[in-house]
Every structure is written in C-alpha cells, then in structure tokens.
Design an enzyme around this catalytic site. Sequence first.
Site, PDB file in Angstrom:
ATOM      1  N   THR A 190       0.827  -1.211   0.000  1.00 55.31           N
ATOM      2  CA  THR A 190       0.000   0.000   0.000  1.00 55.31           C
ATOM      3  C   THR A 190       0.858   1.257   0.000  1.00 55.31           C
ATOM      4  OG1 THR A 190      -1.819  -1.091   1.109  1.00 55.31           O
ATOM      5  CG2 THR A 190      -1.698   1.269   1.408  1.00 55.31           C
ATOM      6  N   TYR A 195      -7.486   0.184  -4.140  1.00 53.26           N
ATOM      7  CA  TYR A 195      -6.372   0.732  -4.922  1.00 53.26           C
ATOM      8  C   TYR A 195      -5.487  -0.411  -5.420  1.00 53.26           C
ATOM      9  CZ  TYR A 195      -4.467  -0.278  -0.381  1.00 53.26           C
ATOM     10  OH  TYR A 195      -4.123  -0.929   0.768  1.00 53.26           O
ATOM     11  N   THR A 246       1.824  -4.157   4.305  1.00 46.05           N
ATOM     12  CA  THR A 246       1.688  -4.402   5.739  1.00 46.05           C
ATOM     13  C   THR A 246       1.123  -5.799   6.063  1.00 46.05           C
ATOM     14  OG1 THR A 246      -0.513  -3.420   5.836  1.00 46.05           O
ATOM     15  CG2 THR A 246       1.364  -1.941   6.237  1.00 46.05           C
ATOM     16  N   ASP A 247       0.449  -6.418   5.086  1.00 50.82           N
ATOM     17  CA  ASP A 247      -0.243  -7.673   5.408  1.00 50.82           C
ATOM     18  C   ASP A 247       0.707  -8.802   5.821  1.00 50.82           C
ATOM     19  OD1 ASP A 247      -2.713  -6.572   5.102  1.00 50.82           O
ATOM     20  OD2 ASP A 247      -3.053  -7.320   3.073  1.00 50.82           O
ATOM     21  N   LYS A 305       0.568  -6.944  13.160  1.00 52.60           N
ATOM     22  CA  LYS A 305      -0.431  -6.010  12.613  1.00 52.60           C
ATOM     23  C   LYS A 305      -1.750  -6.274  13.325  1.00 52.60           C
ATOM     24  CE  LYS A 305      -2.725  -4.545   8.374  1.00 52.60           C
ATOM     25  NZ  LYS A 305      -2.833  -4.632   6.907  1.00 52.60           N
ATOM     26  N   GLU A 323      -1.446 -27.951  29.600  1.00 52.71           N
ATOM     27  CA  GLU A 323      -1.908 -29.299  30.000  1.00 52.71           C
ATOM     28  C   GLU A 323      -0.775 -30.337  29.973  1.00 52.71           C
ATOM     29  OE1 GLU A 323      -5.087 -29.698  30.793  1.00 52.71           O
ATOM     30  OE2 GLU A 323      -5.616 -27.645  30.193  1.00 52.71           O
TER      31      GLU A 323
HETATM   32  C1  SIN Z   1      -0.891  -2.913   2.875  1.00 56.98           C
HETATM   33  O1  SIN Z   1       0.248  -2.728   2.474  1.00 56.98           O
HETATM   34  O2  SIN Z   1      -1.359  -2.243   3.845  1.00 56.98           O
HETATM   35  C2  SIN Z   1      -1.831  -3.929   2.296  1.00 56.98           C
HETATM   36  C3  SIN Z   1      -1.375  -4.496   1.019  1.00 56.98           C
HETATM   37  C4  SIN Z   1      -0.105  -5.275   1.141  1.00 56.98           C
HETATM   38  O3  SIN Z   1       0.139  -5.884   2.184  1.00 56.98           O
HETATM   39  O4  SIN Z   1       0.636  -5.316   0.143  1.00 56.98           O
END
Ligand code: SIN
Length: 330
Positions: free
Chosen positions: A13, A27, A93-94, A166, A289
Amino acid sequence: MGKKIYIVAMGGTIAGRAGDSAATTGYQAGAVGVDDLLAAVPGLPSVARVTGEQLAAIDSKDITAADQLRLVKRVRELLLSNEVDGVVITHGTDTLEESAYLLDLVHFVDKPVVLTGAMRPATALSADGPLNILDAVRVAAADDARDRGVMVVLNNEIHSARQVTKLSSMAVETFQSPNGGAIGVVNDGQVVFFHCPDCHHLPNALGASEILTRQDELPYVPILYGHGDDDGRLVKAVAETGAKAIVYAGMGNGSIPERVEKELAAAVTNGIIVVRSSSSPAGMVTKAEESYEQAGFIASGMLNPRKARLLLQLMLVCGKTAADVRKFLA
Ligand code: SIN
C-alpha cells in the site's frame, strides 16, 4: 557525509495508487516505483545518502517463499557491502511482520535493517507512507540502532521484528507489540530507544543466514486455526500432505479441543513436529496441559502462529529436530 542507507522496495500500500485521493481501499498495491516513493519524501537527503532498488512490486498477501528468500539473499548481500550502513525495506503491511521476522532470524551483522509500510496508498490525502519512510531512514541511520537486528517503523514507533504484529485491519497505528510494547520512538525526527538491544534480537540464532543463500523454497508448514467444534479432520488431511510440521493456532494459552488433540498426537507419532500457538494476539503460550507435553507438542512462547511457522520452516531447512525446536522456543 551521512550514512549510506539502501532502500529495497517490495510494493504494498505504501506504493499503492488509487483513482480517488479519498480512497483508502480498492487501490492497486505496489503501483508506484521506488524513485517516486523517495521523491515524495523531500527531507530525505539531509538525513542520509539514500539509494534504492525495486525488488518486487507486489501486494504482500501474494508473497511466496521464493520472494521471501530473494529478499533475504538481497539484504544479506547489501549488509556485506561496505557501501551500505543500513537497509530500509518498504513492504506491504499484510505480511510485513513475516518478512521482518524471517530477516531477523538470519540477521548476522550489527547494521540495522528496518521495514516500513503504510496503511493509506501513496495517492491518498494524508498518506502515511512518506513520513514512515523518513522515520525508517532516520532509524536505519541512527548509531543507537546498531545491534538491534531487524526493526519495524511505522507511525513514529519502533518495534522489534520478533514481537510486532499487525493488530488493526485499518488503523495507521496498526503495528503493535502486545507483549513488550514499542522499543523506541521517532519524536519530531529524533530517534529514541527505550530498551537495551539484546532484549529483542538473537543474532543469526539458527546459523541459517548462509544456508538460505542456497535455498529457493521453504518446506510446507501449514497453520490450522482452532475454533469451537473443531473435529480434527483438517489435521488428518494435512498429515497426508507430507508436511513435516504443523502450527496449531489454539485458543487462549494454545488450548486444543480434545478431538483435535487426538489427531495432533497421532501426527507427532508419525514424525510431524507440532507447535501450539494462539489466536489471541497478546500473552504467551506455555506448557499448559500435561497431556500436551506427553503428546510431544511444543509451546510457541511469544511467537504468534505466522512467526512460529517461519521458525519451523527455517529449522527444518537447517536439519533441526523437534528437540531443537523445543530448546529454541524455551
Ligand atoms: C498494505 O500494504 O497495507 C496492504 C497491502 C499489502 O500488504 O501489500
């Protein structure tokens, strides 16, 4: 002169382009090239001597083990070069926390590696990417950042690769370290660390840095997500794929429904390494356990399921056994 910081752009992103500046979804991730990304950060030349390259232009949900290994190998080359004092990686970010942890496991020098990303595309009003890049470069260029392994910098905070996750699907403050908190901040351009370096990084902990240079793929290690009424049939199915290890994302303290426990115990008997992690984002997974110990399951400690999976992949590549995994996680 300034430090020599090298940017490796992976897409995401932070490099996203949307048709409408108010859009924060829908996007195209990874559409903006590294030169344009850096051009959007006017203060950069006064912080460090920055150069960079485009290694990938992907939505990080699509990252493959081959992409991850390409990144690991490229970062290793850069860290070995006298022309590089630190590396910044712009990343979706993913799966950012996965690439960060993988890089941290093989990090072998005192030079900083910093990953950053953004929650709003480059074309958005109030895009968070440019300041995140500036902060990431500031951290990579900071003397105090040496010996801290791989870090994640977003939203003015510095996190260790081992702990960060995240947490929010939408918020710009999405990256958090639920157990230990941020290890530092970038306050108005000043890099400040709160913790000593060795609390968060074990340099090249598995001795895998060199081994991975000869690797083009990683072993299949699936994560199974626990839930009420889980009957264990997925464990059976996975065992038939030939997987050498499984991460079970259990409930709370890595708790496993009885029917699943039975199937996982059978998997261990058949030579599959089973690590218990948790779908809860904070806290540790401990032995819990007695039956888990008797079955040979291994508690993931602070590692979330995705990081536990990467650790297992690397340990399998290095020829390690279940006993080695248990020792490492302890
Ligand atoms: C992001 O970057 O926030 C989402 C898309 C990605 O992980 O490439």
